[in-house]
Design a protein around this motif. Sequence first.
Motif, short mmCIF file in Angstrom:
data_model
loop_
_atom_site.label_atom_id
_atom_site.label_comp_id
_atom_site.label_asym_id
_atom_site.label_seq_id
_atom_site.Cartn_x
_atom_site.Cartn_y
_atom_site.Cartn_z
N VAL A 1 0.84 -1.20 0.00
CA VAL A 1 0.00 0.00 0.00
C VAL A 1 0.88 1.25 0.00
CG1 VAL A 1 -1.75 1.28 1.29
CG2 VAL A 1 -1.87 -1.21 1.17
N LEU A 2 1.91 1.26 0.82
CA LEU A 2 2.81 2.40 0.85
C LEU A 2 3.57 2.56 -0.47
CD1 LEU A 2 4.23 2.08 4.45
CD2 LEU A 2 2.55 3.71 3.61
N LEU B 1 3.51 5.78 -2.92
CA LEU B 1 4.77 6.39 -3.34
C LEU B 1 4.85 6.52 -4.86
CD1 LEU B 1 7.59 7.43 -2.49
CD2 LEU B 1 8.39 5.08 -2.83
N VAL B 2 4.39 5.52 -5.58
CA VAL B 2 4.39 5.57 -7.04
C VAL B 2 3.50 6.72 -7.54
CG1 VAL B 2 3.63 4.33 -9.11
CG2 VAL B 2 5.03 3.18 -7.41
N VAL B 3 2.34 6.89 -6.93
CA VAL B 3 1.45 7.99 -7.31
C VAL B 3 2.12 9.33 -7.02
CG1 VAL B 3 -0.74 9.12 -6.78
CG2 VAL B 3 -0.66 6.66 -7.09
N MET C 1 -5.78 4.78 -4.98
CA MET C 1 -4.76 3.75 -5.23
C MET C 1 -4.39 3.01 -3.95
SD MET C 1 -4.03 3.50 -8.39
CE MET C 1 -2.45 2.70 -8.42
N GLY C 2 -4.30 3.71 -2.83
CA GLY C 2 -3.99 3.06 -1.56
C GLY C 2 -5.07 2.09 -1.12
N LEU D 1 -4.65 -6.62 -1.99
CA LEU D 1 -3.77 -7.39 -1.10
C LEU D 1 -4.58 -8.29 -0.18
CD1 LEU D 1 -0.88 -7.88 -0.04
CD2 LEU D 1 -1.33 -6.07 1.60
N LEU D 2 -5.67 -7.77 0.38
CA LEU D 2 -6.51 -8.58 1.25
C LEU D 2 -7.16 -9.73 0.48
CD1 LEU D 2 -8.17 -5.89 3.50
CD2 LEU D 2 -6.39 -7.50 4.12
N HIS D 3 -7.50 -9.49 -0.77
CA HIS D 3 -8.09 -10.55 -1.59
C HIS D 3 -7.07 -11.64 -1.91
CE1 HIS D 3 -10.59 -12.56 -4.50
NE2 HIS D 3 -9.63 -12.44 -5.40
N VAL D 4 -5.86 -11.23 -2.27
CA VAL D 4 -4.83 -12.19 -2.65
C VAL D 4 -4.32 -12.96 -1.45
CG1 VAL D 4 -2.47 -12.35 -3.55
CG2 VAL D 4 -4.14 -10.90 -4.71
#
Length: 97
Positions: free
Chosen positions: A28-29, A33-35, A62-63, A70-73
């Motif tokens: 998430v971070l 950072l990419v954005v 995006m976060g 991430l929670l789904h995967v």
Amino acid sequence: MGANSWAPVLMRMVSDQILFGVLLSAPVLLAVLVVEVAFEIVSAFTQQLQVYNLEYGLRSVMGIGMALLLLHVAQDEIISQFSAYSRALTRLLENAL
């Protein structure tokens, strides 16, 4: 059961939970950072555009999107991790009493 036997186990459990939290928050971070970097590059080349107004909304979207992905995967891993710690904590408390 003395403090010498359950204190290291409890400290290991706490350190594992902190590590697990860092591993969950890192993607998430990274997305945020990419954005940030992308909007900084755009704003450096186009001073006339006010991209900072869009940055806050897109950064949040995006976060949240990355957290949901991430929670789904990692859903099965998260559930197994918490159930393992629940069992370990139950054993620790039963032995302490």
